[in-house]
Design an enzyme around this catalytic site. Structure first.
Site, PDB file in Angstrom:
ATOM      1  N   ASP A  98      40.103 -23.234  30.758  1.00  0.00           N
ATOM      2  CA  ASP A  98      39.632 -23.538  32.112  1.00  0.00           C
ATOM      3  C   ASP A  98      38.950 -22.306  32.722  1.00  0.00           C
ATOM      4  OD1 ASP A  98      39.397 -24.249  34.845  1.00  0.00           O
ATOM      5  OD2 ASP A  98      41.183 -25.501  34.750  1.00  0.00           O
ATOM      6  N   HIS A 100      37.623 -22.284  35.973  1.00  0.00           N
ATOM      7  CA  HIS A 100      37.598 -22.306  37.446  1.00  0.00           C
ATOM      8  C   HIS A 100      38.477 -21.180  38.018  1.00  0.00           C
ATOM      9  CE1 HIS A 100      36.463 -26.397  36.225  1.00  0.00           C
ATOM     10  NE2 HIS A 100      35.714 -26.395  37.318  1.00  0.00           N
ATOM     11  N   SER A 151      43.967 -29.090  31.857  1.00  0.00           N
ATOM     12  CA  SER A 151      44.696 -27.874  32.222  1.00  0.00           C
ATOM     13  C   SER A 151      46.136 -28.178  32.606  1.00  0.00           C
ATOM     14  CB  SER A 151      44.005 -27.162  33.383  1.00  0.00           C
ATOM     15  OG  SER A 151      42.705 -26.802  32.995  1.00  0.00           O
TER      16      SER A 151
HETATM   17 CO1  B1M Z   1      34.069 -27.791  37.655  1.00  0.00          CO
HETATM   18  N1  B1M Z   1      35.091 -29.448  37.695  1.00  0.00           N
HETATM   19  N2  B1M Z   1      33.662 -28.041  35.774  1.00  0.00           N
HETATM   20  N3  B1M Z   1      32.982 -26.201  37.838  1.00  0.00           N
HETATM   21  N4  B1M Z   1      34.316 -27.943  39.532  1.00  0.00           N
HETATM   22  C1  B1M Z   1      35.818 -29.777  38.922  1.00  0.00           C
HETATM   23  C2  B1M Z   1      37.246 -29.230  38.903  1.00  0.00           C
HETATM   24  C3  B1M Z   1      35.766 -31.360  38.902  1.00  0.00           C
HETATM   25  C4  B1M Z   1      36.916 -32.034  39.659  1.00  0.00           C
HETATM   26  C5  B1M Z   1      34.396 -31.811  39.440  1.00  0.00           C
HETATM   27  C6  B1M Z   1      34.198 -33.321  39.397  1.00  0.00           C
HETATM   28  O1  B1M Z   1      33.955 -33.892  38.379  1.00  0.00           O
HETATM   29  N5  B1M Z   1      34.309 -33.986  40.517  1.00  0.00           N
HETATM   30  C7  B1M Z   1      35.781 -31.647  37.359  1.00  0.00           C
HETATM   31  C8  B1M Z   1      37.175 -31.794  36.716  1.00  0.00           C
HETATM   32  C9  B1M Z   1      37.422 -33.192  36.198  1.00  0.00           C
HETATM   33  C10 B1M Z   1      38.784 -33.309  35.626  1.00  0.00           C
HETATM   34  O2  B1M Z   1      39.183 -32.688  34.684  1.00  0.00           O
HETATM   35  N6  B1M Z   1      39.512 -34.175  36.277  1.00  0.00           N
HETATM   36  C11 B1M Z   1      35.036 -30.447  36.821  1.00  0.00           C
HETATM   37  C12 B1M Z   1      34.386 -30.391  35.554  1.00  0.00           C
HETATM   38  C13 B1M Z   1      34.358 -31.685  34.779  1.00  0.00           C
HETATM   39  C14 B1M Z   1      33.799 -29.206  35.046  1.00  0.00           C
HETATM   40  C15 B1M Z   1      33.136 -29.006  33.665  1.00  0.00           C
HETATM   41  C16 B1M Z   1      33.837 -29.674  32.482  1.00  0.00           C
HETATM   42  C17 B1M Z   1      31.683 -29.471  33.810  1.00  0.00           C
HETATM   43  C18 B1M Z   1      30.858 -29.418  32.536  1.00  0.00           C
HETATM   44  O3  B1M Z   1      30.638 -28.372  31.972  1.00  0.00           O
HETATM   45  N7  B1M Z   1      30.430 -30.583  32.145  1.00  0.00           N
HETATM   46  C19 B1M Z   1      33.160 -27.466  33.529  1.00  0.00           C
HETATM   47  C20 B1M Z   1      34.496 -26.980  32.962  1.00  0.00           C
HETATM   48  C21 B1M Z   1      34.413 -25.760  32.184  1.00  0.00           C
HETATM   49  C22 B1M Z   1      35.812 -25.277  31.786  1.00  0.00           C
HETATM   50  O4  B1M Z   1      36.625 -24.978  32.650  1.00  0.00           O
HETATM   51  N8  B1M Z   1      36.065 -25.217  30.493  1.00  0.00           N
HETATM   52  C23 B1M Z   1      33.090 -27.075  34.980  1.00  0.00           C
HETATM   53  C24 B1M Z   1      32.489 -25.910  35.435  1.00  0.00           C
HETATM   54  C25 B1M Z   1      32.386 -25.550  36.774  1.00  0.00           C
HETATM   55  C26 B1M Z   1      31.572 -24.350  37.260  1.00  0.00           C
HETATM   56  C27 B1M Z   1      31.607 -23.156  36.303  1.00  0.00           C
HETATM   57  C28 B1M Z   1      30.128 -24.806  37.417  1.00  0.00           C
HETATM   58  C29 B1M Z   1      32.197 -24.114  38.682  1.00  0.00           C
HETATM   59  C30 B1M Z   1      33.359 -23.100  38.685  1.00  0.00           C
HETATM   60  C31 B1M Z   1      32.942 -21.708  39.068  1.00  0.00           C
HETATM   61  C32 B1M Z   1      34.137 -20.792  39.220  1.00  0.00           C
HETATM   62  O5  B1M Z   1      35.250 -21.183  39.521  1.00  0.00           O
HETATM   63  N9  B1M Z   1      33.880 -19.536  39.021  1.00  0.00           N
HETATM   64  C33 B1M Z   1      32.811 -25.495  38.985  1.00  0.00           C
HETATM   65  C34 B1M Z   1      33.196 -25.923  40.302  1.00  0.00           C
HETATM   66  C35 B1M Z   1      32.807 -25.010  41.431  1.00  0.00           C
HETATM   67  C36 B1M Z   1      33.914 -27.139  40.525  1.00  0.00           C
HETATM   68  C37 B1M Z   1      34.303 -27.786  41.878  1.00  0.00           C
HETATM   69  C38 B1M Z   1      33.043 -28.439  42.454  1.00  0.00           C
HETATM   70  C39 B1M Z   1      34.916 -26.890  42.937  1.00  0.00           C
HETATM   71  C40 B1M Z   1      36.142 -26.081  42.492  1.00  0.00           C
HETATM   72  C41 B1M Z   1      36.453 -25.007  43.524  1.00  0.00           C
HETATM   73  O6  B1M Z   1      36.113 -23.848  43.344  1.00  0.00           O
HETATM   74  N10 B1M Z   1      37.070 -25.388  44.662  1.00  0.00           N
HETATM   75  C42 B1M Z   1      35.376 -28.860  41.400  1.00  0.00           C
HETATM   76  C43 B1M Z   1      35.423 -30.109  42.265  1.00  0.00           C
HETATM   77  C44 B1M Z   1      36.331 -29.938  43.456  1.00  0.00           C
HETATM   78  O7  B1M Z   1      37.384 -29.326  43.362  1.00  0.00           O
HETATM   79  N11 B1M Z   1      35.954 -30.494  44.556  1.00  0.00           N
HETATM   80  C45 B1M Z   1      35.102 -28.964  39.950  1.00  0.00           C
HETATM   81  C46 B1M Z   1      37.394 -24.465  45.745  1.00  0.00           C
HETATM   82  C47 B1M Z   1      38.751 -23.777  45.464  1.00  0.00           C
HETATM   83  C48 B1M Z   1      39.108 -22.832  46.614  1.00  0.00           C
HETATM   84  O8  B1M Z   1      39.710 -24.791  45.381  1.00  0.00           O
HETATM   85  O9  B1M Z   1      40.332 -24.171  43.004  1.00  0.00           O
HETATM   86  O10 B1M Z   1      41.209 -26.311  44.071  1.00  0.00           O
HETATM   87  P1  B1M Z   1      40.783 -24.892  44.189  1.00  0.00           P
HETATM   88  O11 B1M Z   1      42.008 -24.045  44.756  1.00  0.00           O
HETATM   89  C49 B1M Z   1      42.802 -24.499  45.847  1.00  0.00           C
HETATM   90  C50 B1M Z   1      44.083 -25.222  45.422  1.00  0.00           C
HETATM   91  O12 B1M Z   1      43.911 -26.003  44.275  1.00  0.00           O
HETATM   92  C51 B1M Z   1      45.094 -24.118  45.282  1.00  0.00           C
HETATM   93  O13 B1M Z   1      44.690 -23.164  46.267  1.00  0.00           O
HETATM   94  C52 B1M Z   1      43.291 -23.286  46.564  1.00  0.00           C
HETATM   95  C53 B1M Z   1      43.094 -23.503  48.054  1.00  0.00           C
HETATM   96  O14 B1M Z   1      43.790 -22.599  48.864  1.00  0.00           O
HETATM   97  N12 B1M Z   1      45.278 -23.402  44.033  1.00  0.00           N
HETATM   98  C54 B1M Z   1      46.439 -22.705  43.791  1.00  0.00           C
HETATM   99  C55 B1M Z   1      44.478 -23.219  42.974  1.00  0.00           C
HETATM  100  N13 B1M Z   1      45.070 -22.459  42.061  1.00  0.00           N
HETATM  101  C56 B1M Z   1      46.271 -22.116  42.523  1.00  0.00           C
HETATM  102  C57 B1M Z   1      47.294 -21.344  41.976  1.00  0.00           C
HETATM  103  C58 B1M Z   1      48.458 -21.165  42.721  1.00  0.00           C
HETATM  104  C59 B1M Z   1      48.605 -21.739  43.973  1.00  0.00           C
HETATM  105  C60 B1M Z   1      47.596 -22.520  44.530  1.00  0.00           C
HETATM  106  O15 B1M Z   1      49.505 -20.421  42.295  1.00  0.00           O
HETATM  107  C61 B1M Z   1      49.380 -19.695  41.100  1.00  0.00           C
END
Ligand code: B1M
Length: 213
Positions: A98, A100, A151
């Site tokens: 992963d 992200h 993940s």
């Molecule tokens: Co990706 N991606 N992405 N992506 N991406 C998602 C996660 C996805 C839901 C988008 C979608 O389809 N709607 C989807 C996952 C589908 C699934 O498995 N169910 C997806 C996909 C499919 C993919 C790829 C497979 C796409 C492809 O290549 N075809 C690929 C995966 C590559 C891989 O990982 N092997 C991929 C790639 C990418 C980018 C590189 C382009 C980019 C990431 C850049 C980076 O992180 N440096 C990206 C992004 C930006 C997203 C979305 C749009 C946004 C994620 C984000 O940063 N959110 C995402 C859709 C979405 O979430 N709306 C998506 C903002 C962030 C602050 O929130 O990380 O959730 P988040 O963290 C939150 C909480 O979750 C929590 O606290 C935070 C808030 O305070 N939290 C924790 C997180 N970690 C924690 C740990 C803790 C405690 C709390 O304690 C240890």
């Protein structure tokens, strides 16, 4: 557009043009975390929705991620910091497979600002690296982040490997792929120590504080 709509739109459109002045204006009414959890996250959710609907390609999502990172980097110095002695040491990692890291890095910033020493191992971290880092650092807890559905499965495998290595410090788990139920019913049974699920970074801080109090 309102200020909030403009801030969300920078993320959706992947443009930084005008971002910093608008964030500065936003700081007059919002806490830095209010801007992150409000308009910036709303923008990211819209990006996820558009990507899901095939209206954005990965390269565009990457640009949105860059805008989010720039916004967090700008807001970080404005966040409250406590001057307490180090409350504990925590290893953080995005699990194997992963990439992200925006959420994990937010957890890093918030814990660091609140008195924790964070060893951030980065993305795609396999269990072996976590085990080696544990042995070197002897942390008080290990934090795992993951956003992909696969993940969540990887967290189960990671918990098993940590357990087999004799590790039982609390595991803090978070990320969009997880739920509290999944953490309690699927990860916790595979691990010897506590498994705690955090919905967001602030809840991660609350849980860490509860562990170290
Ligand atoms: Co990706 N991606 N992405 N992506 N991406 C998602 C996660 C996805 C839901 C988008 C979608 O389809 N709607 C989807 C996952 C589908 C699934 O498995 N169910 C997806 C996909 C499919 C993919 C790829 C497979 C796409 C492809 O290549 N075809 C690929 C995966 C590559 C891989 O990982 N092997 C991929 C790639 C990418 C980018 C590189 C382009 C980019 C990431 C850049 C980076 O992180 N440096 C990206 C992004 C930006 C997203 C979305 C749009 C946004 C994620 C984000 O940063 N959110 C995402 C859709 C979405 O979430 N709306 C998506 C903002 C962030 C602050 O929130 O990380 O959730 P988040 O963290 C939150 C909480 O979750 C929590 O606290 C935070 C808030 O305070 N939290 C924790 C997180 N970690 C924690 C740990 C803790 C405690 C709390 O304690 C240890």
């Amino acid at each position: 557009l309102s200020l909030e709509e403009r801030i969300a739109r920078y993320v959706v459109e992947g443009t930084k043009e005008g971002l910093v002045p608008d964030l500065e204006t936003g700081l007059a009414t919002y806490q830095p975390l209010g801007l992150i959890n409000g308009p910036l996250m709303a923008g990211m959710e819209e990006v996820g929705r558009l990507f899901n609907a095939n209206e954005l390609i990965v390269a565009e999502v990457l640009q949105s991620a860059e805008v989010m990172k720039a916004a967090v980097a700008f807001l970080e110095p404005h966040m409250e910091k406590t001057d307490t002695a180090v409350k504990g040491k925590i290893i953080l990692a995005t699990v194997k497979g992963d990439v992200h890291d925006i959420g994990k890095n937010l957890v890093d910033i918030i814990l660091t600002n609140n008195g924790y020493r964070i060893i951030n191992l980065g993305i795609k971290v396999p269990p072996e690296r976590l085990i080696a880092a544990y042995q070197e650092e002897k942390p008080d807890a290990i934090g795992l982040s993951g956003l992909l559905v696969k993940s969540a499965q990887q967290m189960i495998l990671t918990a098993q490997d940590l357990k087999n290595a004799g590790i039982e410090v609390p595991l803090l788990v978070g990320g969009a792929a997880l739920t509290k139920k999944f953490a309690n019913t699927r990860i916790a049974p595979e691990y010897d120590g506590l498994v705690l699920y955090a919905r967001d970074a602030m809840e991660g801080l609350d849980l860490a504080n509860r562990l170290t109090d």
